[in-house]
Scaffold this motif. Structure first.
Motif, PDB file in Angstrom:
ATOM      1  N   UNK A  58      -4.451   2.661 -16.743  1.00 56.31           N
ATOM      2  CA  UNK A  58      -4.439   4.039 -16.730  1.00 56.31           C
ATOM      3  C   UNK A  58      -3.318   5.358 -17.177  1.00 56.31           C
ATOM      4  N   UNK A  59      -2.306   4.945 -16.714  1.00 53.66           N
ATOM      5  CA  UNK A  59      -1.037   6.261 -16.738  1.00 53.66           C
ATOM      6  C   UNK A  59      -0.374   5.669 -17.777  1.00 53.66           C
ATOM      7  N   UNK A  60      -0.487   4.091 -18.653  1.00 54.95           N
ATOM      8  CA  UNK A  60       0.496   3.995 -19.155  1.00 54.95           C
ATOM      9  C   UNK A  60       0.941   4.420 -20.665  1.00 54.95           C
ATOM     10  N   UNK A  61      -0.399   5.102 -21.014  1.00 55.25           N
ATOM     11  CA  UNK A  61       0.008   6.160 -22.150  1.00 55.25           C
ATOM     12  C   UNK A  61      -0.136   7.665 -22.380  1.00 55.25           C
ATOM     13  N   UNK A  62      -0.225   7.878 -20.973  1.00 51.89           N
ATOM     14  CA  UNK A  62       0.067   9.435 -20.729  1.00 51.89           C
ATOM     15  C   UNK A  62       1.681   9.477 -20.819  1.00 51.89           C
ATOM     16  N   UNK A  63       2.123   8.669 -20.266  1.00 51.47           N
ATOM     17  CA  UNK A  63       4.166   8.183 -19.522  1.00 51.47           C
ATOM     18  C   UNK A  63       4.347   7.935 -20.987  1.00 51.47           C
ATOM     19  N   UNK A  64       3.903   7.460 -21.787  1.00 50.73           N
ATOM     20  CA  UNK A  64       4.381   6.897 -23.502  1.00 50.73           C
ATOM     21  C   UNK A  64       5.485   8.775 -23.598  1.00 50.73           C
ATOM     22  N   UNK A  65       3.550   9.182 -24.004  1.00 52.86           N
ATOM     23  CA  UNK A  65       3.613  10.564 -24.164  1.00 52.86           C
ATOM     24  C   UNK A  65       4.598  11.820 -23.456  1.00 52.86           C
ATOM     25  N   UNK A  66       5.177  11.134 -22.437  1.00 52.40           N
ATOM     26  CA  UNK A  66       5.964  12.275 -21.898  1.00 52.40           C
ATOM     27  C   UNK A  66       7.936  11.147 -21.666  1.00 52.40           C
ATOM     28  N   UNK A  67       7.708  10.683 -22.622  1.00 55.10           N
ATOM     29  CA  UNK A  67       8.762   9.933 -22.961  1.00 55.10           C
ATOM     30  C   UNK A  67       9.564   8.972 -21.872  1.00 55.10           C
ATOM     31  N   UNK A  68       7.989   8.828 -20.507  1.00 53.71           N
ATOM     32  CA  UNK A  68       8.609   7.789 -19.486  1.00 53.71           C
ATOM     33  C   UNK A  68       8.226   6.802 -19.455  1.00 53.71           C
ATOM     34  N   UNK A  69       9.166   5.498 -19.490  1.00 49.91           N
ATOM     35  CA  UNK A  69       8.802   4.000 -19.760  1.00 49.91           C
ATOM     36  C   UNK A  69       7.902   3.501 -18.736  1.00 49.91           C
ATOM     37  N   UNK A  70       7.312   2.864 -19.405  1.00 56.63           N
ATOM     38  CA  UNK A  70       6.043   1.900 -18.370  1.00 56.63           C
ATOM     39  C   UNK A  70       7.381   0.516 -17.796  1.00 56.63           C
ATOM     40  N   UNK A  71       7.996   0.890 -16.783  1.00 54.80           N
ATOM     41  CA  UNK A  71       9.063   0.199 -16.176  1.00 54.80           C
ATOM     42  C   UNK A  71       9.083  -0.472 -15.234  1.00 54.80           C
ATOM     43  N   UNK A  72       8.653  -1.917 -14.796  1.00 55.09           N
ATOM     44  CA  UNK A  72       8.402  -2.250 -13.540  1.00 55.09           C
ATOM     45  C   UNK A  72       8.643  -4.076 -13.052  1.00 55.09           C
ATOM     46  N   UNK A  73       9.705  -4.315 -12.324  1.00 53.89           N
ATOM     47  CA  UNK A  73       9.497  -6.039 -12.998  1.00 53.89           C
ATOM     48  C   UNK A  73       9.101  -5.431 -11.357  1.00 53.89           C
ATOM     49  N   UNK A  74       8.704  -7.234 -10.678  1.00 59.67           N
ATOM     50  CA  UNK A  74       8.249  -7.937  -9.309  1.00 59.67           C
ATOM     51  C   UNK A  74       8.514  -9.270  -9.333  1.00 59.67           C
ATOM     52  N   UNK A  75       9.205  -9.041  -7.860  1.00 59.22           N
ATOM     53  CA  UNK A  75       9.607 -10.326  -7.705  1.00 59.22           C
ATOM     54  C   UNK A  75       8.283 -11.078  -6.680  1.00 59.22           C
ATOM     55  N   UNK A  76       7.704 -11.631  -6.384  1.00 60.24           N
ATOM     56  CA  UNK A  76       6.478 -12.251  -5.778  1.00 60.24           C
ATOM     57  C   UNK A  76       6.599 -13.678  -5.245  1.00 60.24           C
ATOM     58  N   UNK A  77       6.673 -13.313  -4.011  1.00 56.37           N
ATOM     59  CA  UNK A  77       7.195 -14.972  -3.015  1.00 56.37           C
ATOM     60  C   UNK A  77       5.767 -15.284  -1.945  1.00 56.37           C
ATOM     61  N   UNK A  78       5.802 -16.436  -1.717  1.00 59.73           N
ATOM     62  CA  UNK A  78       4.810 -17.058  -0.485  1.00 59.73           C
ATOM     63  C   UNK A  78       4.055 -18.159  -0.622  1.00 59.73           C
ATOM     64  N   UNK A  79       3.078 -18.382   0.065  1.00 60.50           N
ATOM     65  CA  UNK A  79       3.090 -18.968   0.443  1.00 60.50           C
ATOM     66  C   UNK A  79       1.018 -19.407   1.115  1.00 60.50           C
ATOM     67  N   UNK A  80       0.181 -19.965   0.306  1.00 62.78           N
ATOM     68  CA  UNK A  80      -2.190 -20.015   0.842  1.00 62.78           C
ATOM     69  C   UNK A  80      -1.879 -20.599   0.762  1.00 62.78           C
ATOM     70  N   UNK A  81      -2.349 -20.902   2.369  1.00 62.80           N
ATOM     71  CA  UNK A  81      -2.892 -22.434   3.241  1.00 62.80           C
ATOM     72  C   UNK A  81      -3.476 -23.705   1.696  1.00 62.80           C
TER      73      UNK A  81
END
Lengths: 247, 247
Positions: A101-124
């Motif tokens: 949705x946003x990646x191309x437009x962000x690149x056009x504005x020289x805003x880098x698509x920059x995200x990193x996540x830590x995901x943790x947990x447990x499902x039964x």
């Protein structure tokens, strides 16, 4: 900037995240970066985010609003996915959806698509797991060899973890070491700031054990900082004089 | 990569530099980065370099081969400049001279003109001083508020310095803390590697007190690493349990 760390030991999981966001040095704000999703007895999931705030907020919205499952046609959310591995894939899909949705437009504005996540947990029915998800939506998982993962300004707080954390570290020690790692980062980098969100999840309990926010008035954290500094002082003074010459 | 640190305390100067250079992960070599220029009783100067090796080697050659002084028409070298402030300016001029010769061509090949230097020392009649010189040839100086400067991979080793080093730190403690800071960096970043060059210069002695190379067989450094890890373990174990909930 940001500093978040997740430590996965035999007894369970510790996660810590700061709350400072900034657009330049002169535009600083506080946003929660540690997000919790719990259905007690069924699943407990934590997600810590670093990078562009507009991206990570969009991803969080996709995770709870849901995405259509291409195989079943139903809407999946972070509360319905049946295993942690599939949750990691789902978070990756959510990141790619936001990029679509946003990646191309962000690149056009020289805003880098920059995200990193830590995901943790447990499902039964599954194991307690800790992942790091990249901006491409791919991910790695912590193992007993390397039981911690960091995102954001990770270098200041890495030496203490490298020296002291193993998969056998008791969970209360892991929490203390995480706090020391966070404190080292807070002291050396203005981009990382209080308050600090703390999460502890014991293995197989399928619920949050501790969810706490440490602010400037937190007496335990203030004591930990003082004790740690005093202990380091005592430690280097106790090391014998270097034998390399007359000093 | 590189890690070099200079610490300027009342008693004198400590400098440490690693020796690892790399062009990618698969091309690693050992080069001395800590360079000493001494005329005993008249001057003692140390220069530690980080960044592009071709640039820093060229700068070092210019410093000893000399540059014409535009005012006197004579050739200045690092052995003839009459004060540390002028030496810092001279190092800056040498960097600009190398940029003049190689800068444009490097940019055409997408190689960045990347160099940072720690310059420290004392010339008879002046103070013992510590500078950081940037690739533009400009520089800053350490003060009693911030008595240490770092170049290269500085983040891992910064917390211990931030916690423990002041201008009043005894020089032997400053050396120990510098070694701990280096050890933290070595453990966490493969781009920084043994052997380690160590320099100690006592204020107003106008000579090197200690110039030593620490290699893998150095018993003192091995002992320091072990003692430090053991002390940290004892330190976090001695911190009371977090009071944030049942853990």
């Amino acid at each position: 900037m940001t500093y978040c760390v997740g430590i996965l030991v035999r007894e369970g999981l510790v996660m810590l995240a700061d709350t400072r966001t900034n657009a330049g040095l002169d535009n600083i704000a506080t946003f929660r970066k540690l997000h919790l999703y719990q259905t007690e007895g069924e699943r407990v999931i934590a997600l810590a985010t670093a990078g562009n705030l507009a991206v990570s907020q969009s991803v969080l919205n996709v995770l709870t609003e849901g995405l259509e499952n291409p195989e079943t046609g139903k809407i999946d959310t972070i509360y319905t996915i049946p295993s942690m591995f599939k949750v990691a894939q789902f978070v990756g899909r959510a990141i790619r959806e936001v990029y679509r949705i946003h990646g191309k437009s962000m690149e056009q504005q020289a805003a880098s698509f920059d995200v990193t996540m830590l995901l943790a947990g447990q499902v039964k029915g599954g194991r307690l797991r800790l992942f790091m998800v990249y901006s491409a939506g791919n991910f790695i998982e912590a193992t007993t060899d390397t039981p911690y993962l960091q995102i954001g300004e990770h270098k200041y707080g890495k030496p203490i973890l490298d020296r002291a954390v193993t998969a056998d570290t008791p969970i209360s020690e892991a929490l203390k070491l995480g706090l020391v790692s966070m404190d080292s980062t807070l002291r050396s980098n203005l981009g990382v700031g209080m308050p600090i969100d703390v999460l502890v999840v014991r293995r197989d309990e399928l619920k949050i054990s501790i969810s706490h926010r440490i602010d400037d008035n937190d007496a335990y954290f203030a004591g930990l900082r003082e004790r740690w500094s005093a202990a380091l002082r005592a430690a280097h003074q106790a090391i014998p004089e270097p034998p390399y010459g007359p000093i």
